[in-house]
Design an enzyme around this catalytic site. Structure first.
Site, short mmCIF file in Angstrom:
data_model
loop_
_atom_site.label_atom_id
_atom_site.label_comp_id
_atom_site.label_asym_id
_atom_site.label_seq_id
_atom_site.Cartn_x
_atom_site.Cartn_y
_atom_site.Cartn_z
N TYR A 196 -7.31 -13.93 7.99
CA TYR A 196 -8.06 -15.11 7.55
C TYR A 196 -7.39 -16.38 8.07
CZ TYR A 196 -10.34 -18.46 4.46
OH TYR A 196 -11.05 -19.53 3.96
N SER A 242 -9.40 -24.16 6.53
CA SER A 242 -8.64 -23.79 5.33
C SER A 242 -7.21 -24.26 5.48
CB SER A 242 -8.66 -22.27 5.12
OG SER A 242 -7.82 -21.91 4.04
#
Length: 267
Positions: A142, A129
């Protein structure tokens, strides 16, 4: 010869888009889901695989080898999101996101690497990501799990290069998927010191996803990688601002960059 591909977490979102696209390009694709059903909704073969269970991973990889005799590409896509202030988020949920996003991906790599070494060829694509390049408020866990997978990718790439295996990462920005539905949201506690800021940030996060890019763009990049002899180690797929944010982090003083992020998230 048609490439044989394994895409984890392929029942929806980026995984489904990637698996569908590669199947259309003539690859034989095995997509995975923890509980596969409604095969008629998929153009590729959907099989069971739970990245948290080694026996499930082994069974899926063995099935592919038994049926096709080889495995050319792994797209390590299965993952989960998590939001919440560190102070408010339960430690078991923190561990869960790392078990899925980091250790689950590692376990799948460990299962396919012996097969690829035997072939003296293969490509592993780890989906990370753009958030993995920076700590984000209320998404630091995350960010950390995806950032760790970026570094794992770099190390493993060097370990297996001599066996003819390429290991790369692709960091997506915001894409129009149902990721929010599968994300763990720390509740908005009425007595939390972060209540107002967290509520506002959840709205910003969801709006960014809703306005995200078409996940087929990820599929096109992965298709290109699988047809590149010496691919790069890191790829980023997102809008100009998302990709530029990584450049800014490299060149700006830390506190100035932090201020830019805080302004974006209205903190």
């Amino acid at each position: 010869m048609s490439k044989v591909v394994l895409v984890t977490g392929a029942s929806s979102g980026i995984g489904k888009a990637v698996a569908t696209y590669l199947q259309q390009k003539g690859y034989f694709v095995y997509g995975t889901s923890r509980n596969p059903k409604n095969q008629e909704n998929f153009t590729f073969k959907l099989i069971a695989l739970d990245v948290l269970k080694n026996e499930s991973i082994t069974a899926a990889v063995d099935q592919i080898i038994n049926e096709k005799g080889r495995l050319d590409v792994l797209v390590n896509n299965a993952g989960m999101g998590i939001t919440g202030a560190i102070e408010d988020t339960p430690i078991n949920e923190m561990k869960s996101v790392f078990d899925t996003n980091l250790f689950g991906a590692i376990d799948v790599m460990k299962a396919v690497l012996p097969k690829m070494r035997k072939q003296n060829s293969g490509t592993i694509v780890n989906i990370t990501s753009i958030a993995g390049y920076m700590g984000l408020p209320f998404r630091s866990l995350y960010s950390a799990s995806k950032g760790a997978l970026e570094l794992i990718t770099e190390g493993v790439s060097m370990e297996v290069k001599g066996f003819g295996i390429n290991v790369v990462s692709i960091a997506p920005g915001d894409f129009a998927t149902n990721i929010a539905a599968g994300r763990y949201h720390t509740p908005v506690f009425e007595n939390s010191a972060y209540k107002e800021d967290y509520e506002n940030n959840l709205k910003i996060i969801d709006a960014d996803v809703d306005g995200g890019k078409d996940p087929v763009e990820m599929a096109k990049v992965i298709y290109k990688i699988t047809n590149t002899k010496n691919p790069k180690i890191h790829y980023k797929v997102g809008n100009t601002l998302e990709k530029f944010s990584i450049v800014l982090k490299r060149i700006l003083p830390d506190r100035i960059y932090e201020k830019i992020l805080m302004n974006h998230y209205k903190l």
